[in-house]
Design a protein around this motif. Structure first.
Motif, mmCIF file in Angstrom:
data_model
loop_
_atom_site.group_PDB
_atom_site.id
_atom_site.type_symbol
_atom_site.label_atom_id
_atom_site.label_comp_id
_atom_site.label_asym_id
_atom_site.label_seq_id
_atom_site.Cartn_x
_atom_site.Cartn_y
_atom_site.Cartn_z
ATOM 1 N N ARG A 1 -5.356 6.241 80.530
ATOM 2 C CA ARG A 1 -4.054 6.858 80.265
ATOM 3 C C ARG A 1 -3.352 7.055 81.593
ATOM 4 N NH1 ARG A 1 -3.763 11.920 77.807
ATOM 5 N NH2 ARG A 1 -6.014 12.062 77.865
ATOM 6 N N PHE A 2 -2.143 6.564 81.682
ATOM 7 C CA PHE A 2 -1.450 6.609 82.962
ATOM 8 C C PHE A 2 -0.587 7.856 83.053
ATOM 9 C CE2 PHE A 2 -2.477 2.247 82.036
ATOM 10 C CZ PHE A 2 -3.129 1.893 83.196
ATOM 11 N N PRO A 3 -0.487 8.440 84.236
ATOM 12 C CA PRO A 3 0.248 9.701 84.340
ATOM 13 C C PRO A 3 1.740 9.507 84.081
ATOM 14 C CG PRO A 3 -0.433 8.899 86.508
ATOM 15 C CD PRO A 3 -1.053 7.999 85.502
ATOM 16 N N PRO A 4 2.319 10.349 83.218
ATOM 17 C CA PRO A 4 3.757 10.290 82.986
ATOM 18 C C PRO A 4 4.513 10.720 84.245
ATOM 19 C CG PRO A 4 2.668 11.691 81.369
ATOM 20 C CD PRO A 4 1.687 11.410 82.437
ATOM 21 N N GLU A 5 5.767 10.355 84.284
ATOM 22 C CA GLU A 5 6.595 10.751 85.428
ATOM 23 C C GLU A 5 7.738 11.668 85.019
ATOM 24 O OE1 GLU A 5 7.761 7.085 87.311
ATOM 25 O OE2 GLU A 5 5.697 6.388 87.040
ATOM 26 N N HIS A 6 7.921 11.821 83.712
ATOM 27 C CA HIS A 6 8.978 12.713 83.229
ATOM 28 C C HIS A 6 8.362 13.622 82.176
ATOM 29 C CE1 HIS A 6 11.854 10.034 85.156
ATOM 30 N NE2 HIS A 6 11.160 9.042 84.650
ATOM 31 N N PHE A 7 8.738 14.896 82.229
ATOM 32 C CA PHE A 7 8.198 15.859 81.273
ATOM 33 C C PHE A 7 9.341 16.641 80.644
ATOM 34 C CE2 PHE A 7 4.804 14.885 84.109
ATOM 35 C CZ PHE A 7 3.647 14.961 83.343
ATOM 36 N N ALA A 8 9.198 16.959 79.373
ATOM 37 C CA ALA A 8 10.232 17.746 78.712
ATOM 38 C C ALA A 8 9.591 18.594 77.628
ATOM 39 C CB ALA A 8 11.270 16.818 78.093
ATOM 40 N N ARG A 9 10.181 19.767 77.395
ATOM 41 C CA ARG A 9 9.707 20.593 76.294
ATOM 42 C C ARG A 9 10.461 20.191 75.038
ATOM 43 N NH1 ARG A 9 6.583 24.814 75.200
ATOM 44 N NH2 ARG A 9 6.140 25.482 77.319
ATOM 45 N N VAL A 10 9.692 20.089 73.937
ATOM 46 C CA VAL A 10 10.311 19.723 72.667
ATOM 47 C C VAL A 10 10.881 20.994 72.044
ATOM 48 C CG1 VAL A 10 9.923 18.651 70.428
ATOM 49 C CG2 VAL A 10 8.509 17.998 72.380
ATOM 50 N N VAL A 11 12.156 20.980 71.726
ATOM 51 C CA VAL A 11 12.760 22.145 71.076
ATOM 52 C C VAL A 11 13.149 21.755 69.654
ATOM 53 C CG1 VAL A 11 14.607 23.863 71.191
ATOM 54 C CG2 VAL A 11 13.655 22.902 73.300
ATOM 55 N N LEU A 12 12.567 22.468 68.685
ATOM 56 C CA LEU A 12 12.849 22.175 67.277
ATOM 57 C C LEU A 12 14.228 22.685 66.899
ATOM 58 C CD1 LEU A 12 9.594 23.110 65.371
ATOM 59 C CD2 LEU A 12 10.855 20.966 65.151
ATOM 60 N N ILE A 13 15.025 21.854 66.252
ATOM 61 C CA ILE A 13 16.331 22.336 65.809
ATOM 62 C C ILE A 13 16.148 23.165 64.534
ATOM 63 C CG2 ILE A 13 18.593 21.571 64.934
ATOM 64 C CD1 ILE A 13 18.355 19.332 67.108
ATOM 65 N N ASP A 14 15.200 22.760 63.678
ATOM 66 C CA ASP A 14 14.841 23.578 62.528
ATOM 67 C C ASP A 14 13.425 24.108 62.746
ATOM 68 O OD1 ASP A 14 14.020 24.663 60.182
ATOM 69 O OD2 ASP A 14 14.435 22.899 58.947
ATOM 70 N N PRO A 15 13.309 25.417 63.088
ATOM 71 C CA PRO A 15 11.989 25.954 63.468
ATOM 72 C C PRO A 15 10.956 25.890 62.344
ATOM 73 C CG PRO A 15 13.763 27.538 63.902
ATOM 74 C CD PRO A 15 14.365 26.428 63.139
ATOM 75 N N MET A 16 11.397 25.684 61.099
ATOM 76 C CA MET A 16 10.452 25.609 59.996
ATOM 77 C C MET A 16 9.678 24.296 59.979
ATOM 78 S SD MET A 16 10.852 28.490 58.732
ATOM 79 C CE MET A 16 9.954 28.444 57.174
ATOM 80 N N LYS A 17 10.058 23.387 60.825
ATOM 81 C CA LYS A 17 9.446 22.050 60.761
ATOM 82 C C LYS A 17 8.290 21.857 61.745
ATOM 83 C CE LYS A 17 12.115 19.849 57.726
ATOM 84 N NZ LYS A 17 13.088 18.789 57.828
ATOM 85 N N ARG A 18 7.682 22.944 62.142
ATOM 86 C CA ARG A 18 6.638 22.827 63.158
ATOM 87 C C ARG A 18 5.480 21.917 62.719
ATOM 88 N NH1 ARG A 18 4.490 25.216 67.976
ATOM 89 N NH2 ARG A 18 2.921 23.669 68.479
ATOM 90 N N LYS A 19 5.111 22.031 61.450
ATOM 91 C CA LYS A 19 3.981 21.238 60.951
ATOM 92 C C LYS A 19 4.267 19.748 61.055
ATOM 93 C CE LYS A 19 0.928 23.377 57.628
ATOM 94 N NZ LYS A 19 1.244 24.285 56.511
ATOM 95 N N GLN A 20 5.493 19.400 60.629
ATOM 96 C CA GLN A 20 5.879 17.983 60.671
ATOM 97 C C GLN A 20 5.930 17.491 62.113
ATOM 98 O OE1 GLN A 20 7.105 20.335 58.767
ATOM 99 N NE2 GLN A 20 8.070 19.553 56.902
ATOM 100 N N LEU A 21 6.406 18.382 62.993
ATOM 101 C CA LEU A 21 6.469 18.005 64.410
ATOM 102 C C LEU A 21 5.065 17.690 64.932
ATOM 103 C CD1 LEU A 21 7.976 17.776 67.162
ATOM 104 C CD2 LEU A 21 7.423 20.190 67.516
ATOM 105 N N ASP A 22 4.130 18.576 64.609
ATOM 106 C CA ASP A 22 2.768 18.356 65.083
ATOM 107 C C ASP A 22 2.198 17.051 64.538
ATOM 108 O OD1 ASP A 22 2.818 20.629 66.607
ATOM 109 O OD2 ASP A 22 1.841 21.901 65.122
ATOM 110 N N ALA A 23 2.470 16.799 63.255
ATOM 111 C CA ALA A 23 1.960 15.561 62.649
ATOM 112 C C ALA A 23 2.576 14.339 63.334
ATOM 113 C CB ALA A 23 2.276 15.536 61.156
ATOM 114 N N GLY A 24 3.876 14.418 63.559
ATOM 115 C CA GLY A 24 4.564 13.294 64.202
ATOM 116 C C GLY A 24 4.047 13.050 65.604
#
Ligand code: G4P
Length: 527
Positions: free
Chosen positions: A388-411
């Motif tokens: 696994r090669f080290p990424p060079e860009h990092f970002a925090r994922v911000v949910l627009i609909d906070p109820m979708k956390r489960k789907q986000l994790d699955a994705g």
């Protein structure tokens, strides 16, 4: 089988954007008879610059963008040129492709020499001891002194160089190259159609009677002088050192005008290795082993948005592959029928009936395969994982609909498995805590991730870029990691496997820590 293996060459071109990779690729295809008039691959580049919308790009370019493996025949060789995504679509795929290649061509601009991206890709090749061939491009226009270029490559990359072809200039005009190994001067014709067709050339030997007259006194004397110097002070030719990746044969030319392209291609095919044995959990696998084996090095998703079909790219390592073959998927123990394999020639996909070691086949996958998976006709051997090669860009994922956390994790889990994203957490046990961070090697990878999360998992997100850019996985005592990682300009993250890494905001701070903090060990790729 042995003959099929011996005539195969599988390689990738590594370069910094604008060095001329597209142009050189096209010329190799021209000489390989895969295209008849240069100019058809070029239009791809125009499209690439015209728009930055990831999805639109993907649709317009179809499969050719991130996946092309171009196969052509040249003088008895079967050549597989693996296209490494560059420019904005630079991603981990670019690195992974190098794992599937048996050699690499490092393309340099004669004014710029070694550039940042070249250096990164070179490092990946070096770590794997991949033989590296250097092509100094754009010699049709005045560039850096050739001797200086060669010594810069040696000093910058720490590899020995041996020029095989050497450029001949008449004043500022690039008129030919001298092949030192074959004692052959290629003097190019001036009546070129701007490189759309093969270059015409005249062949001479260095000490031939007519050579001085043909070249002119001054260019001839300069050439004699240069060659004498190279013979006396340069690294000698050593085929074994080339194959060990310690000596890089160097070529000069101009992809635009085709000058020097064919002499390069001939020597490259002669000197580069055919597929060799690959390490596996059951020991080295010889390419001539009649049982089919291969590994997945790239997964292309979203071929058709209505289905979740993906194409998994498999590098054949041994055996004879035939369409419809039944193979074992070693990780899951299931059998898979590879019914619709594809092979790729420039823009078109064609169904393949057979493939040999060194070839790449595209397999339609319904979500079973992952990067690094081994396919084997029989047995349970697995090839060594793709790092696994080290990424060079990092970002925090911000949910627009906070109820979708489960789907986000699955994705995110799915994208991680495919190798399309790397996910990081700010605590080792953070499952329902703050949303994770994602890392990418190229910025365009982020757009791809967001698009897929929305369209395949119904999760709309935005990204908040964070300052850290230089990650190092760390091993050592937990308290030392925490003490070192919590200092200013640093951040501790945990990857999907729970392994800790420290993310630095600047490369200087990172080097400082690596040099001084001896209590822990820093790793460039995941340990
Ligand atoms: P890339 O894929 O590595 O990014 O490079 P690409 O082949 O697209 O080439 C980048 C630019 O360099 C192009 O010019 C191309 O024509 C030019 N180039 C490639 N090889 C040579 C060469 O041997 N000699 C010279 N002089 N130029 C070369 P551009 O102006 O960006 O595009 P275009 O207007 O020519 O299409």
């Amino acid at each position: 089988m042995a003959a099929q293996v011996a005539r195969r060459r599988t390689f990738a071109i590594i370069s910094h954007p604008d060095a001329g990779k597209t142009t050189l690729t096209e010329k190799l295809l021209l000489y390989g008879g895969a295209i008849h008039l240069a100019g058809s691959v070029k239009s791809r580049r125009a499209e690439r610059h015209a728009t930055s919308d990831w999805m639109k790009l993907e649709q317009e370019r179809g499969i050719s963008v991130t996946s092309s493996v171009m196969q052509f025949e040249y003088e008895g060789y079967a050549v597989n040129l693996l296209d490494t995504p560059g420019h904005e679509d630079f991603s981990e795929d670019t690195y992974r492709t190098l794992v599937a290649a048996d050699s690499a061509v490092m393309l340099l601009d004669n004014r710029k020499g070694v550039e940042e991206r070249t250096r990164q890709l070179f490092e990946v090749c070096k770590r794997r001891r991949t033989p590296i061939f250097t092509f100094v491009n754009k010699c049709d226009r005045v560039g850096e002194d050739s001797l200086k270029l060669v010594s810069d490559v040696e000093n910058d990359l720490g590899i020995q160089c041996h020029p095989i072809t050497w450029p001949i200039f008449d004043g500022n005009a690039f008129v030919g190259v001298y092949d030192r190994r074959l004692d052959r001067i290629h003097l190019f014709g001036k009546d070129e159609h701007h490189g759309a067709t093969r270059a015409t050339e005249q062949l001479l030997s260095l000490h031939g009677e007519a050579t001085r007259d043909q070249l002119g006194d001054l260019p001839y004397r300069q050439l004699l002088h240069d060659i004498e110097l190279l013979d006396a002070a340069g690294h000698p030719f050593d085929r074994d050192a080339i194959l060990r990746g310690e000596l890089s044969p160097v070529f000069f030319g101009s992809a635009l005008t085709n000058f020097g392209v064919e002499p390069f291609l001939r020597e490259f095919l002669d000197l580069s290795p055919p597929p060799l044995a690959r390490e596996s959990t059951a020991g080295p696998v010889e390419p001539t082993d009649p049982r089919f084996t291969g590994f997945v090095f790239k997964i292309q998703a979203n071929m058709d948005p209505r289905h979740r079909d993906r194409v998994a790219f498999v590098r054949v390592c041994s055996g004879h592959f035939t369409a419809g073959m039944d193979v074992g998927h070693v990780r899951t123990g299931k059998r898979l029928r590879l019914s619709a394999p594809q092979q790729f020639m420039a823009r078109e996909r064609t169904a393949v009936e057979e493939a040999w070691p060194g070839d790449v086949i595209g397999v339609i996958d319904r979500g079973n395969l992952r990067i690094g998976d081994t396919l084997a006709e029989e047995g349970t051997l697995e090839f060594k994982g793709i790092p696994r090669f080290p990424p060079e860009h990092f970002a925090r994922v911000v949910l627009i609909d906070p109820m979708k956390r489960k789907q986000l994790d699955a994705g995110l889990r799915q994208l991680t498995e495919e190798g399309a994203a790397q996910v990081f957490f700010t605590s080792p046990t953070e499952v329902s805590g703050p949303t994770p961070l994602i890392g990418a090697v190229g910025m365009l990878q982020f757009d791809g991730m967001l698009h897929r999360l929305e369209h395949e998992y119904g999760v709309r997100c935005r990204l908040e870029k964070i300052a850290g850019r230089y990650p190092r996985w760390v091993t050592g005592p937990k308290d030392a990691i925490e003490r070192i990682g919590r200092e200013r300009g640093r951040m501790i993250l945990y990857d999907a496997a729970g392994k800790p890494l420290i993310l630095f905001e600047d490369s200087w701070g990172m080097r400082w820590a690596v040099d001084r903090e001896t209590a822990i060990t820093f790793h460039e790729v995941a340990p």
